[in-house]
Design an enzyme around this catalytic site. Structure first.
Site, PDB file in Angstrom:
ATOM      1  N   LYS A  70       0.814  -1.224   0.000  1.00 31.13           N
ATOM      2  CA  LYS A  70       0.000   0.000   0.000  1.00 31.13           C
ATOM      3  C   LYS A  70       0.850   1.278   0.000  1.00 31.13           C
ATOM      4  O   LYS A  70       0.455   2.283  -0.593  1.00 31.13           O
ATOM      5  CB  LYS A  70      -0.957   0.005   1.190  1.00 31.13           C
ATOM      6  CG  LYS A  70      -2.062  -1.054   1.079  1.00 31.13           C
ATOM      7  CD  LYS A  70      -3.042  -0.919   2.235  1.00 31.13           C
ATOM      8  CE  LYS A  70      -4.030  -2.056   2.253  1.00 31.13           C
ATOM      9  NZ  LYS A  70      -5.016  -1.909   3.335  1.00 31.13           N
ATOM     10  N   ASP A 106     -10.520   2.721   2.402  1.00 34.57           N
ATOM     11  CA  ASP A 106     -10.833   2.128   3.717  1.00 34.57           C
ATOM     12  C   ASP A 106     -11.631   3.091   4.604  1.00 34.57           C
ATOM     13  O   ASP A 106     -12.508   2.655   5.361  1.00 34.57           O
ATOM     14  CB  ASP A 106      -9.552   1.699   4.438  1.00 34.57           C
ATOM     15  CG  ASP A 106      -9.074   0.328   3.985  1.00 34.57           C
ATOM     16  OD1 ASP A 106      -9.878  -0.429   3.397  1.00 34.57           O
ATOM     17  OD2 ASP A 106      -7.887   0.008   4.213  1.00 34.57           O
TER      18      ASP A 106
END
Ligand code: NAP
Length: 281
Positions: A70, A106
């Site tokens: 990420k 998220d």
């Protein structure tokens, strides 16, 4: 890319076999009648820069990025959303006019899960967040976006919690686990973002008896669905929200960007993923 060829997307990580994303996106592709594909690709950390550089050449419209890529995806993206900048990590990539763009969905997924499962949750102002890793960053972004102005970050390594409190500024403060019961007494929301309670991981006993009866408890761990924290909260009569909805909702913006249609998070999708999780060894 040939405009008539099926749209291709991916999820990459290392390892990747555990990922439920192909099942989620595959279900939506079938439901919406889109002739696209979504494949899981194992990419080692050494190979990620080349993988990212070759995405367009390989015909991908974009894809998801999971652990441990990420931060590397954040670096690879030429354009990043505000959420990605605040979180410092990217989990969704797509192309816009040939430029690689990165978002972190998220925070959206966390808030959308609570919107669906605990309407009115964002009328609160005080939240206790357990953990100070990557997922905690996303949760704090969502909490700040929804007006929480007293965010208490509780972490085993207090220095890491302090780093987050400094990053997120006014209204975010750092604590050790020993402060937890005191911090819970006037909290509107308790969120677990640590791996505690996850299948195969350590767990600890929580005492939530001091929480207000209107408080909400949510866990972003979703294996098992009812974590020891949620079981304790249910025992205290508190409202609870499990973490599976976050996984499902965070997938929505990427799908829409790659395939051009916004999918729904339905009960049948959830049941499908729950059945699949139950087959896990
Ligand atoms: P991470 O960056 O590795 O952070 C892990 C956090 O857990 C740290 O705060 C760590 O504390 C704490 N921790 C780990 N073991 C602990 C223990 N035995 N006692 C106390 N604290 C402990 O991980 P992450 O990326 O934030 O992910 C955390 C969890 O969220 C994972 O279980 C992941 O599967 C889940 N997750 C769920 C979703 C979803 O869609 N539902 C999305 C993202 C992540 P220290 O700083 O002291 O080490």
């Amino acid at each position: 890319m040939d405009k008539l060829s099926p749209i291709k997307a991916f999820v990459c990580g290392h390892p990747i076999a555990h990922s439920r994303s192909p099942l989620i996106h595959g279900t939506w592709l079938t439901e919406l009648g889109i002739a696209g594909s979504y494949e899981a690709i194992d990419v080692s950390p050494e190979d990620f820069p080349n993988f990212a550089a070759g995405l367009q050449q390989a015909g991908f419209a974009g894809g998801n990025v999971t652990i441990p890529h990420k931060e590397a995806a954040f670096a690879a993206a030429a354009v990043r959303t505000e959420a990605a900048e605040l979180i410092g990590a990217v989990n969704t990539l797509w192309f816009d006019e040939g430029r690689l763009c990165g978002d972190n969905t998220d925070a959206y997924g966390f808030a959308a899960n609570l919107d669906a499962s605990a309407p009115g949750w964002a009328t609160g102002s005080c939240a206790v967040v357990l953990g100070a890793g990557g997922a905690a960053r996303a949760v704090i972004v969502a909490l700040q976006q929804r007006g929480f102005n007293d965010i208490r970050i509780v972490n085993r390594t207090v220095a890491r919690a302090q780093e987050l409190a400094d990053h997120f500024g006014i209204g975010a403060n750092a604590y050790g686990w020993n402060a937890l019961s005191e911090l819970l007494t006037d909290a509107d929301l308790l969120v677990n973002t640590t791996a505690l309670g996850m299948k195969g991981q350590e767990t600890i006993a929580f005492d939530l008896s001091s929480m207000r009866s209107a408080a909400i408890v949510t866990d972003i761990v979703y294996v098992p669905l009812t974590t020891p924290l949620l079981a304790e909260a249910m025992g205290c009569g508190l409202r609870t929200v499990d973490g599976l909805g976050m996984l499902l909702h965070q997938a929505v913006p990427g799908f829409e960007r790659w395939f051009g249609k916004r999918p729904d998070v339905t009960g049948s999708l959830r049941n499908r993923i729950v059945s699949d999780l139950e087959q896990m060894p």
